[in-house]
Design a protein around this motif. Structure first.
Motif, PDB file in Angstrom:
ATOM      1  N   ALA A  59      48.092 -33.466  20.757  1.00 50.27           N
ATOM      2  CA  ALA A  59      48.104 -32.045  21.105  1.00 50.27           C
ATOM      3  C   ALA A  59      48.338 -31.923  22.605  1.00 50.27           C
ATOM      4  O   ALA A  59      47.810 -32.724  23.390  1.00 50.27           O
ATOM      5  CB  ALA A  59      46.781 -31.394  20.725  1.00 50.27           C
ATOM      6  N   VAL A  60      49.126 -30.960  23.027  1.00 44.65           N
ATOM      7  CA  VAL A  60      49.404 -30.779  24.451  1.00 44.65           C
ATOM      8  C   VAL A  60      49.221 -29.318  24.841  1.00 44.65           C
ATOM      9  O   VAL A  60      49.521 -28.411  24.061  1.00 44.65           O
ATOM     10  CB  VAL A  60      50.820 -31.258  24.832  1.00 44.65           C
ATOM     11  CG1 VAL A  60      51.001 -32.734  24.537  1.00 44.65           C
ATOM     12  CG2 VAL A  60      51.887 -30.454  24.112  1.00 44.65           C
ATOM     13  N   ARG A  61      48.750 -29.097  26.055  1.00 42.24           N
ATOM     14  CA  ARG A  61      48.576 -27.750  26.594  1.00 42.24           C
ATOM     15  C   ARG A  61      48.738 -27.782  28.104  1.00 42.24           C
ATOM     16  O   ARG A  61      48.393 -28.775  28.756  1.00 42.24           O
ATOM     17  CB  ARG A  61      47.191 -27.182  26.247  1.00 42.24           C
ATOM     18  CG  ARG A  61      47.012 -26.882  24.770  1.00 42.24           C
ATOM     19  CD  ARG A  61      45.632 -26.343  24.451  1.00 42.24           C
ATOM     20  NE  ARG A  61      45.492 -26.196  23.012  1.00 42.24           N
ATOM     21  CZ  ARG A  61      45.807 -25.098  22.324  1.00 42.24           C
ATOM     22  NH1 ARG A  61      46.266 -24.037  22.982  1.00 42.24           N
ATOM     23  NH2 ARG A  61      45.654 -25.049  21.017  1.00 42.24           N
ATOM     24  N   ALA A  62      49.251 -26.682  28.649  1.00 42.87           N
ATOM     25  CA  ALA A  62      49.351 -26.540  30.100  1.00 42.87           C
ATOM     26  C   ALA A  62      47.965 -26.279  30.673  1.00 42.87           C
ATOM     27  O   ALA A  62      47.182 -25.519  30.111  1.00 42.87           O
ATOM     28  CB  ALA A  62      50.289 -25.395  30.444  1.00 42.87           C
ATOM     29  N   LEU A  63      47.653 -26.919  31.800  1.00 33.61           N
ATOM     30  CA  LEU A  63      46.374 -26.666  32.448  1.00 33.61           C
ATOM     31  C   LEU A  63      46.451 -27.011  33.928  1.00 33.61           C
ATOM     32  O   LEU A  63      46.766 -28.147  34.301  1.00 33.61           O
ATOM     33  CB  LEU A  63      45.253 -27.488  31.806  1.00 33.61           C
ATOM     34  CG  LEU A  63      43.870 -27.306  32.445  1.00 33.61           C
ATOM     35  CD1 LEU A  63      43.399 -25.860  32.322  1.00 33.61           C
ATOM     36  CD2 LEU A  63      42.860 -28.268  31.843  1.00 33.61           C
TER      37      LEU A  63
END
Length: 252
Positions: A59-63
């Protein structure tokens, strides 16, 4: 290792140590939650890992970890997506800094905010989830620079890394009688984007792959703290703690 840490969150996963840790844990069959400011790079890494290891979830997300509210939001979203967060690696950091009193408070403040205050937010978000789960493993990436105060461009950096090490130890003290584990890592000279500008002529520098391999081994053992690679950084760490400051300054 007290339990299989299947779902692992890594901040600052778009490059350097975080990127290589993702590769090493993927090779061990772990599911990953990867976040960084540069989403194009973590999307590319995700594709690489799923091609090499089709049985895992990534899973990937901008942070941006300096957006503290977003840290809590993203960590909870990863937990909901994967079902649990079994390990959180507080890795995102910044190496910028200038000698104190030379008119570059802006650079030093940015390093302090990223390396300490943002790390505090990540620890808060992770341990909140672990307390709810009654299980988890917090890993905080410090540095051998934390052993003593260092001069010139490394003064603020070393102070922040000493700060996060003390933070991690305090969290560990608070959780001693719980199933939640805390590990503090002190990496030595490991090639990465952070170190590349200063790596020329550094005889103790090891490759990203070798350095991260030693970090992952210490993480998997769930050691309270570890200097990585152990050789030569265990004896160097002892020397840094006990030598006169005028000699320690040569490290910086």
């Amino acid at each position: 290792m007290s339990a299989l840490r299947k779902n692992i969150l890594i901040t600052g996963a778009s490059a350097g140590l975080g990127e290589q840790m993702a590769r090493d844990f993927a090779a061990r069959g772990r599911n990953l939650a990867l976040c960084a400011r540069r989403t194009d790079r973590i999307e590319k890494l995700r594709a690489e890992l799923l091609t090499a290891h089709p049985g895992i979830e990534v899973a990937v997300r901008a942070l941006d970890v300096t957006d503290h509210a977003k840290v809590f939001e993203v960590f909870r979203a990863f937990r909901d997506e994967l079902g649990t967060l079994d390990r959180v690696i507080v890795n995102a950091g910044l190496g910028k800094g200038q000698p104190i009193g030379t008119g570059r408070f802006d650079a030093n403040l940015q390093t302090a905010n990223t390396n300490f205050t943002a790390a505090l937010a990540q620890c808060e978000a992770a341990v909140e989830i672990f307390r709810e789960q009654r299980a988890g493993h917090l890993v905080v990436i410090s540095s051998m620079s934390a052993m003593r105060g260092l001069p010139r461009n490394r003064t603020t950096y070393a102070a922040t890394k000493a700060g996060v090490a003390a933070l991690a130890e305090g969290i560990r003290a608070d959780l001693l009688r719980t199933p939640i584990k805390v590990t503090t890592l002190y990496p030595g000279y490991i090639a990465s984007e952070l170190s590349s500008r200063d790596s020329r002529g550094t005889p103790l520098m090891v490759s990203t792959e070798k350095g991260v391999r030693s970090m992952v081994q210490a993480i998997e053992a769930e050691r309270a703290q570890a200097k990585t690679p152990a050789w030569p950084w265990v004896p160097i760490g002892f020397a840094m703690r006990h030598l006169p400051l005028r000699l320690v300054t040569k490290v910086g």
